[in-house]
Design a protein around this motif. Structure first.
Motif, short mmCIF file in Angstrom:
data_model
loop_
_atom_site.label_atom_id
_atom_site.label_comp_id
_atom_site.label_asym_id
_atom_site.label_seq_id
_atom_site.Cartn_x
_atom_site.Cartn_y
_atom_site.Cartn_z
N TRP A 254 -38.29 50.75 83.51
CA TRP A 254 -37.03 51.01 84.21
C TRP A 254 -35.86 51.23 83.25
O TRP A 254 -34.86 51.80 83.63
CB TRP A 254 -36.73 49.88 85.18
N ALA A 255 -36.01 50.76 82.02
CA ALA A 255 -34.97 50.98 81.01
C ALA A 255 -35.60 51.63 79.78
O ALA A 255 -35.31 51.27 78.64
CB ALA A 255 -34.30 49.66 80.64
N ASN B 158 -35.30 54.40 78.22
CA ASN B 158 -34.47 55.10 77.24
C ASN B 158 -34.09 54.18 76.08
O ASN B 158 -34.36 54.47 74.91
CB ASN B 158 -33.22 55.64 77.94
N SER C 152 -40.16 60.60 83.42
CA SER C 152 -39.33 59.45 83.03
C SER C 152 -37.85 59.77 83.22
O SER C 152 -37.07 58.94 83.72
CB SER C 152 -39.60 59.08 81.57
N PHE C 153 -37.46 60.98 82.82
CA PHE C 153 -36.08 61.42 82.97
C PHE C 153 -35.69 61.42 84.45
O PHE C 153 -34.61 60.95 84.84
CB PHE C 153 -35.94 62.82 82.36
N GLN D 289 -35.14 57.93 85.69
CA GLN D 289 -33.85 57.40 85.25
C GLN D 289 -32.72 57.91 86.12
O GLN D 289 -31.83 57.15 86.54
CB GLN D 289 -33.59 57.82 83.80
N GLU D 290 -32.74 59.21 86.44
CA GLU D 290 -31.67 59.78 87.26
C GLU D 290 -31.75 59.29 88.70
O GLU D 290 -30.72 59.19 89.38
CB GLU D 290 -31.73 61.31 87.20
N GLN E 9 -32.48 56.24 89.52
CA GLN E 9 -31.75 54.97 89.46
C GLN E 9 -30.25 55.21 89.44
O GLN E 9 -29.48 54.48 90.08
CB GLN E 9 -32.16 54.20 88.22
N ARG E 10 -29.82 56.23 88.71
CA ARG E 10 -28.40 56.54 88.65
C ARG E 10 -27.89 56.99 90.03
O ARG E 10 -26.80 56.61 90.46
CB ARG E 10 -28.15 57.63 87.60
N PRO F 242 -39.12 55.36 88.83
CA PRO F 242 -39.27 55.15 87.38
C PRO F 242 -40.70 54.87 86.94
O PRO F 242 -41.10 55.26 85.83
CB PRO F 242 -38.35 53.95 87.12
N VAL G 268 -34.92 62.68 77.75
CA VAL G 268 -33.57 62.16 77.55
C VAL G 268 -33.08 62.43 76.13
O VAL G 268 -31.87 62.46 75.87
CB VAL G 268 -33.48 60.65 77.85
#
Length: 249
Positions: A15-16, A18, A172-173, A176-177, A179-180, A216, A232
């Motif tokens: 989840w994190a 990056n 993965s990218f 991440q988005e 989650q954003r 994610p 990323v």
């Protein structure tokens, strides 16, 4: 500090990814350097990687003016513009520069300066985003760096590229988005829009929340190689030409 359970470690890495994969990359490179190696962390900020180099002669550099980091900088050995670091040629065995180049008005000059302060066969370790939202304004000047940028400008600065690794792929990218996306729609973020709009967006948030929490984990699909042009950012290692003796590894 207690170690993470395997499940929590996997979740954090997923989840994190990056920041976590970048930390793993820096840790791996740091461990490969011989004890006593002179290392400069360019744009060190809060010094989050300092402890990885406890076996080295670690020095920190930054321009020291970023408002978001004011009062939180690690102890800086050098405070200057990145294109004019006040040390002699060939002063360091390794130079680390992570997530900095997008904030530099003259990144090509910055790369030349980092190459200048490396000894021959010294190692240059760089990471920068390929795609990035605005952050640390007004010190955000470039949207991202491609493999072709490194392959052109690192050799021009006198360094041979050893490796360029993507930090995750499209899936993965995308996770991440997702989650954003969910974070932007949280009720705490939308209540200023008024009751009607906030309520509507809260419904959208609740409907999409499960998917945004799951997506994610689908970063594992990167391994299939279905799509290789989205990430990323990249982790790059280069070695300065000339001289003899390796910088470690």
């Amino acid at each position: 500090m207690s170690e993470l359970t395997p499940l929590r470690a996997w979740r954090r890495r997923t989840w994190a990814f990056n920041t976590e994969r970048r930390r793993e990359w820096v840790a791996r490179l740091a461990a490969s350097l011989p004890a006593g190696s002179r290392v400069l962390d360019v744009g060190a900020g809060v010094g989050q990687y300092r402890h990885f180099f406890s076996h080295c002669d670690y020095r920190a550099h930054d321009f020291g003016l970023e408002p978001a980091t004011a009062g939180q900088y690690t102890t800086l050995d050098y405070q200057s513009d990145i294109t004019a670091i006040p040390v002699s040629d060939g002063s360091f065995d390794a130079v680390l520069c992570t997530e900095v180049l997008e904030h530099v008005p003259e990144p090509i000059a910055a790369v030349r300066e980092m190459a200048r302060i490396l000894r021959p066969e010294g190692r240059l370790m760089i990471s920068a985003p390929l795609g990035s939202h605005l952050h640390q304004e007004p010190y955000h000047f470039y949207g991202g760096y491609t493999p072709y940028w490194y392959e052109r400008f690192l050799p021009a600065a006198g360094c041979e590229v050893q490796s360029i690794e993507a930090n995750g792929g499209f899936f993965s990218f995308f996770g991440q988005e997702a989650q954003r996306f969910s974070a932007y729609l949280r009720p705490s973020q939308t209540r200023h829009l008024g009751l009607a709009r906030s309520s509507l967006l809260s419904v959208v948030w609740l409907i999409t929340l499960p998917a945004c929490e799951i997506l994610p984990a689908l970063g594992a699909l990167d391994r299939l190689g279905l799509e290789r042009i989205a990430t990323v950012g990249y982790h790059v290692v280069a070695v300065k030409r000339g001289g003899g003796g390796a910088a470690g590894g």
